[in-house]
Every structure is written in structure tokens, then in C-alpha cells.
Design a protein around this motif. Structure first.
Motif, PDB file in Angstrom:
ATOM      1  N   PRO B   8      -2.823 -83.855 -50.970  1.00 13.07           N
ATOM      2  CA  PRO B   8      -4.085 -84.002 -51.697  1.00 13.07           C
ATOM      3  C   PRO B   8      -4.236 -85.418 -52.228  1.00 13.07           C
ATOM      4  O   PRO B   8      -3.273 -86.015 -52.703  1.00 13.07           O
ATOM      5  CB  PRO B   8      -3.957 -82.989 -52.837  1.00 13.07           C
ATOM      6  N   ASN B  69     -12.812 -85.955 -59.453  1.00 15.42           N
ATOM      7  CA  ASN B  69     -11.667 -85.615 -58.619  1.00 15.42           C
ATOM      8  C   ASN B  69     -10.797 -84.665 -59.430  1.00 15.42           C
ATOM      9  O   ASN B  69     -10.347 -84.992 -60.538  1.00 15.42           O
ATOM     10  CB  ASN B  69     -10.895 -86.894 -58.265  1.00 15.42           C
ATOM     11  N   THR B  74      -7.776 -74.840 -61.116  1.00 14.54           N
ATOM     12  CA  THR B  74      -8.750 -74.311 -60.155  1.00 14.54           C
ATOM     13  C   THR B  74     -10.106 -74.140 -60.825  1.00 14.54           C
ATOM     14  O   THR B  74     -10.188 -73.628 -61.938  1.00 14.54           O
ATOM     15  CB  THR B  74      -8.298 -72.937 -59.618  1.00 14.54           C
ATOM     16  N   VAL B  92     -12.257 -74.828 -55.941  1.00 14.72           N
ATOM     17  CA  VAL B  92     -11.656 -76.137 -55.692  1.00 14.72           C
ATOM     18  C   VAL B  92     -10.398 -76.316 -56.528  1.00 14.72           C
ATOM     19  O   VAL B  92     -10.326 -75.877 -57.668  1.00 14.72           O
ATOM     20  CB  VAL B  92     -12.653 -77.282 -55.988  1.00 14.72           C
ATOM     21  N   THR B  93      -9.419 -76.963 -55.920  1.00 11.55           N
ATOM     22  CA  THR B  93      -8.163 -77.198 -56.631  1.00 11.55           C
ATOM     23  C   THR B  93      -7.804 -78.674 -56.550  1.00 11.55           C
ATOM     24  O   THR B  93      -8.637 -79.499 -56.171  1.00 11.55           O
ATOM     25  CB  THR B  93      -7.032 -76.365 -56.000  1.00 11.55           C
ATOM     26  N   HIS B  96      -9.567 -82.125 -54.763  1.00 10.54           N
ATOM     27  CA  HIS B  96     -10.951 -82.000 -54.311  1.00 10.54           C
ATOM     28  C   HIS B  96     -11.881 -82.979 -55.014  1.00 10.54           C
ATOM     29  O   HIS B  96     -11.688 -83.333 -56.160  1.00 10.54           O
ATOM     30  CB  HIS B  96     -11.459 -80.579 -54.524  1.00 10.54           C
ATOM     31  N   LEU B  98     -15.890 -83.912 -56.133  1.00  7.71           N
ATOM     32  CA  LEU B  98     -17.162 -83.288 -56.485  1.00  7.71           C
ATOM     33  C   LEU B  98     -18.204 -84.355 -56.773  1.00  7.71           C
ATOM     34  O   LEU B  98     -17.897 -85.384 -57.365  1.00  7.71           O
ATOM     35  CB  LEU B  98     -16.994 -82.406 -57.727  1.00  7.71           C
ATOM     36  N   TYR B 118      -9.422 -83.088 -64.711  1.00  9.17           N
ATOM     37  CA  TYR B 118     -10.127 -83.831 -63.677  1.00  9.17           C
ATOM     38  C   TYR B 118     -10.336 -85.269 -64.102  1.00  9.17           C
ATOM     39  O   TYR B 118     -10.290 -85.600 -65.286  1.00  9.17           O
ATOM     40  CB  TYR B 118     -11.470 -83.181 -63.338  1.00  9.17           C
ATOM     41  N   VAL B 143     -12.878 -85.823 -45.509  1.00  3.52           N
ATOM     42  CA  VAL B 143     -12.929 -84.700 -46.443  1.00  3.52           C
ATOM     43  C   VAL B 143     -14.275 -83.984 -46.352  1.00  3.52           C
ATOM     44  O   VAL B 143     -14.338 -82.760 -46.220  1.00  3.52           O
ATOM     45  CB  VAL B 143     -12.696 -85.193 -47.887  1.00  3.52           C
ATOM     46  N   GLU B 147     -15.092 -80.174 -45.071  1.00  5.56           N
ATOM     47  CA  GLU B 147     -15.739 -79.211 -45.960  1.00  5.56           C
ATOM     48  C   GLU B 147     -16.975 -78.620 -45.294  1.00  5.56           C
ATOM     49  O   GLU B 147     -17.315 -77.461 -45.484  1.00  5.56           O
ATOM     50  CB  GLU B 147     -16.126 -79.875 -47.288  1.00  5.56           C
ATOM     51  N   GLN B 177      -3.801 -71.104 -48.127  1.00  7.99           N
ATOM     52  CA  GLN B 177      -3.857 -72.197 -49.103  1.00  7.99           C
ATOM     53  C   GLN B 177      -2.470 -72.722 -49.452  1.00  7.99           C
ATOM     54  O   GLN B 177      -2.272 -73.900 -49.665  1.00  7.99           O
ATOM     55  CB  GLN B 177      -4.500 -71.715 -50.425  1.00  7.99           C
TER      56      GLN B 177
END
Lengths: 245, 245
Positions: B8, B69, B74, B92-93, B96, B98, B118, B143, B147, B177
Motif C-alpha cells: 500500500p 490518503n 477501515t 477503504v483501508t 487508499h 480519496l 488519514y 490505482v 478501482e 483482502q
DNA sequence: CTATGGCGTTGACGCAGATCAAAACTGGCG
DNA sequence: CGCCAGTTTTGATCTGCGTCAACGCCATAG
């Protein structure tokens, strides 16, 4: 330094000047991020291809060797279940990109609805193109991000909206498509069949037909021919699409 | 020259070393595209934030000023209809991103499921970051493309799969996952409630509960506690998920 | 002209999953 | 411990949309 979002990005090295299907405005077949000199060079590696209506030109599961840019017409993207159930994930027109994802096989199939022209080139070529033109990469990121937003909107539709709301959303969206050209958006053509609409909205052909008939009976729309729609009340349709009634 | 896809990408300038929720393996909290020196500089403009369970930290429709980020925990992303119907578009974990889309407002809301940490920074900062580190932009494009593929898969689920198939797909996905860490994937935790699962799969709480009970009765899975699942037959579950039965 | 086949519409009926209702379980807190 | 609020499970009933079937329309072919 941002790339224009109002014009479709078209990689066709032999840009067409076909009139818009709705009006007679000429399509802007220019790439905003790549200079003409490079476009000329592109024509030696990119292949411009045509697909007749009903032709499948991308097969889900096949090795993903190429990257595509639609330069004319409309195609449908779809996924299949083993027993034949189909979900159309989107309709793509001039300017759309296909096969971006980093994966060894295509995640969906693509089939031409009308006469489709597309520009196909190898992923290796795409990679070097992106290295040479960062603006192009920026633009692709924008495109992918916006498609992601559209996909989430479609998930809301498929997961939570009623048949009425789905059709209203679909029609409202289709009428919004035409903003690129100067055509009045109340009246527009539906190039796809009822079966395509059903598989796009997660419904059956019968439900699509019945619901359209009902919307017409209520005066929200008119359907002069099966492939043509007139929006009688844009506001009411949008309200219905967003579930407010 | 490709950026690693197995780890990640985490932008937290104060990388944590929290153990994986499933096993005790330390998370690799490193950014593969940005050198440490830049990460240090980032810490002056990026804000690291915490969100307690149930806290909404992105509101659909609000001005989209920031980019996020996830660095721990989660969160669920969702869209609402005026009458309260909700569609969860994804969980999202760590790693990820956004808020990528170029738009003046957020297209979805985000709510923490467990304790979420985050990294938030301004879009202007993101833009300059991308200008300085093309690898970062490349990675974001990868990414976003992946998605998009996942979103299309979810459209197939929402539009064409039965409740059984949806749950099977969901459980199979959740078990997949865990491949990042070394934890055996047969047994895993479901951090989200039945209501969240329902809103993710386009079903009701009752149908989710009933269907899970049935899958357990048939010996496909086990449910030691409402938040824990054991896959008894991965193969059968995958077969069911793909509609082959 | 009739035959054929694809597409769209309409009607009758059935069912998967929604809705309504209530009981069982869970964790937090005095 | 017992109380309480939220979550999950289970049961009974309802319904929107799917399924099945028939028919009309149009285009193309013979």
C-alpha cells in the motif's frame, strides 16, 4: 496548465471531420496534450480500425495487449456471467479510453452499437507516450477519476433506485450528453436497443418498455419512435431521478 | 521503472508501525514513489488526522478542497438519496486515496468504521507533488484504473447477481483482502455491520442475515460471532460468486 | 405478394427479496 | 448483578419486478 476538459481527447492520427450525429457541428478531433508533430509520428504505430454494428472488438478475459481510444460512433462495454446474464457497465463515444487498467487480461468486452472507429495501439507504446507527454498522463488521471465518480453514481442507481428512478436517471443523463454540440437537448436519439438499456440499468426488457410507456402516459416524456425520446419536463425527470417523489 | 503494486502506498509523514489487524506482521508504511526527504517536507503541509468510529470525515456535496490518503483503519464510502436510501460504494483501508476526481464538490461521503487515521492535504499541494514526482502520478493512474475495474465488477454484482451470489462474492472478496499479510485467509473479521453489508450489496439487513445463515447451514461458511467468518469451502464459494450454480 | 426474424409492447402470473413485527443476543454502565 | 440501547436473527406477509407468453411492427428476402 490544466488540459481542457470540454473537448474530447482523440488520438486518431487521421482525424475525421464527421458531423455530430445530432446536429451538423464538426467534431473537434484534436488532441490537446500531444503536439501535431507527435500525432504524425503516432500514425506509424497506431492502427485505426472500424467495427460494424454488433461487432465485438474487445473480449473480456483475453490478453490485454492494446489500449483503445474511440474516435467515432458508440460502443457498449459489458461483463457476462457464465449463464449469459449481462451487465452493461457503460456506453462509450468519441474521446473515451479503454483498457487503461494494469492487468494481463481485459476486464470487460466491448461491442459496437453503430459504426465505430477506434484507434488501437500497444501498451508499450502508451507507456512511452506517457513518459514523453506528462500532460497526457495528467489528462488520463482526470478521465479515470471522473469515470470513477460516474461508476459510483451507477452503483447507487443499481443498488438503491426503483425502475422508474433508473429510467429517469438514464434519460436525464442521455439528454445531458448532448451539451458538447449545440443541439437542443430535449430531443435526442437512443442508439441502443431496449435490451441494452435493460442490461445497463439492471432490469428486464419488459420492465424498461413498460416503464417508458408509463412515463409517456404521465406526460414526462414522448417517444416518437422507439429510438427517439423527447423530454417534456426536464425538471420533473431530474427530481424523479434523484428519488424525490 | 514501474512502481510496486504489492505494498500500500502510504503518505503519512509519521508512518505508524501498527500490527496488521489479522496477524502481527508490521504494515509497510512506506511510499514507494516519493523519497524520504520529500516525505519529511510533506509533514509541514499535510495534516494527519484521526476519525473515531461513526465519524463522517468527508461529506458529499461539500467543496472538495482536500485529498486524502488512509493510513490506518477501515472507512466506508457512500452516497445517499434524499429519502435516506444509502449505497456504500466501497470499503477503504490503509493505502487508499480519496478525492482524486477533478470536481468542485465531493461525490461521496466517508465514515470511519473503526479508528481511522488519514493524511489530508490540499489539492494545490497534490498538484505540485505530482509535478515533482511523475512516478506518483503514474501510480495514481494505476490505482484509479484498478478501482474502475473493481467498480465495474460491483456493477455486475448489483445489476445481475442474486442475494446468494452477492454474499458469496462479498465473502470471497473479503477473504482475498488478507493476502498482503501472511494470515491464513479462511478466517477473517468483518469490521462492518450487517447494515453496511446490506447497503454495499444493494440488499436489506434481513436478507443479508438470512442468506448468511443459509450459507452456514449448507456448510459453506461458519460464523463464530457476528463479526467473524470462516470460509469452509473457498472453491464452492467462488463458484457460487460467479453464478455457476 | 407472403414468409421470416428481430425488436418492442402488452398482459397474466409467480417469486425473490422487501417490509413489518417481534424475539434473542450483545456490550456498556450504574 | 440488572438495565438499556443497539444489533442480529427469525418469522409472516406483501409487492415490484421478473418470467412466460402472445401479439404487432417493420425490414429484408424470396
Amino acid at each position: 496548465m490544466t488540459v481542457s476538459l470540454t473537448r474530447p481527447l482523440v488520438l486518431d492520427p487521421h482525424p475525421g471531420t464527421d458531423p455530430c450525429v445530432h446536429c451538423d457541428a464538426r467534431q473537434a478531433s484534436v488532441c490537446n496534450a500531444i503536439p501535431d508533430s507527435e500525432m504524425a509520428r503516432l500514425s506509424t504505430t497506431a492502427v485505426v480500425m472500424e467495427a460494424a454494428p454488433g461487432t465485438t472488438f474487445i473480449d473480456e478475459g483475453e490478453p490485454a495487449a492494446s489500449f483503445f481510444n474511440i474516435t467515432r460512433g458508440t460502443a457498449k462495454l459489458f461483463k457476462l456471467l457464465p449463464d449469459g446474464r449481462r451487465q452493461i457497465t457503460g456506453f462509450v463515444t468519441v474521446g473515451h479510453f479503454l483498457g487503461l487498467a494494469v492487468s494481463d487480461t481485459y476486464a470487460f468486452s466491448a461491442e459496437a452499437i453503430d459504426n465505430v472507429r477506434y484507434c488501437r495501439f500497444s501498451r508499450a507504446r502508451l507507456r512511452s507516450l506517457l513518459d514523453d507527454f506528462p500532460l497526457m498522463e495528467k489528462r488520463l488521471l482526470e478521465v479515470a477519476s471522473n469515470e470513477l465518480v460516474a461508476a459510483q453514481e451507477q452503483m447507487l442507481l443499481l443498488g438503491r433506485k426503483t425502475a422508474r428512478e433508473r429510467l429517469a436517471s438514464f434519460l436525464a443523463m442521455q439528454s445531458r450528453q448532448g451539451v458538447i454540440c449545440q443541439h437542443p437537448r430535449e430531443r435526442f436519439a437512443l442508439p441502443m436497443t431496449r435490451g441494452d438499456i435493460a442490461d445497463y440499468l439492471g432490469l428486464t426488457i419488459e420492465t424498461v418498455s413498460r416503464t417508458l410507456t408509463k412515463l409517456r402516459a404521465e406526460g414526462l416524456i414522448d417517444i416518437p419512435s422507439p429510438t427517439e425520446v423527447i423530454i417534456r419536463s426536464q425538471a420533473a425527470l431530474e427530481r424523479l431521478a434523484d428519488g424525490a417523489s
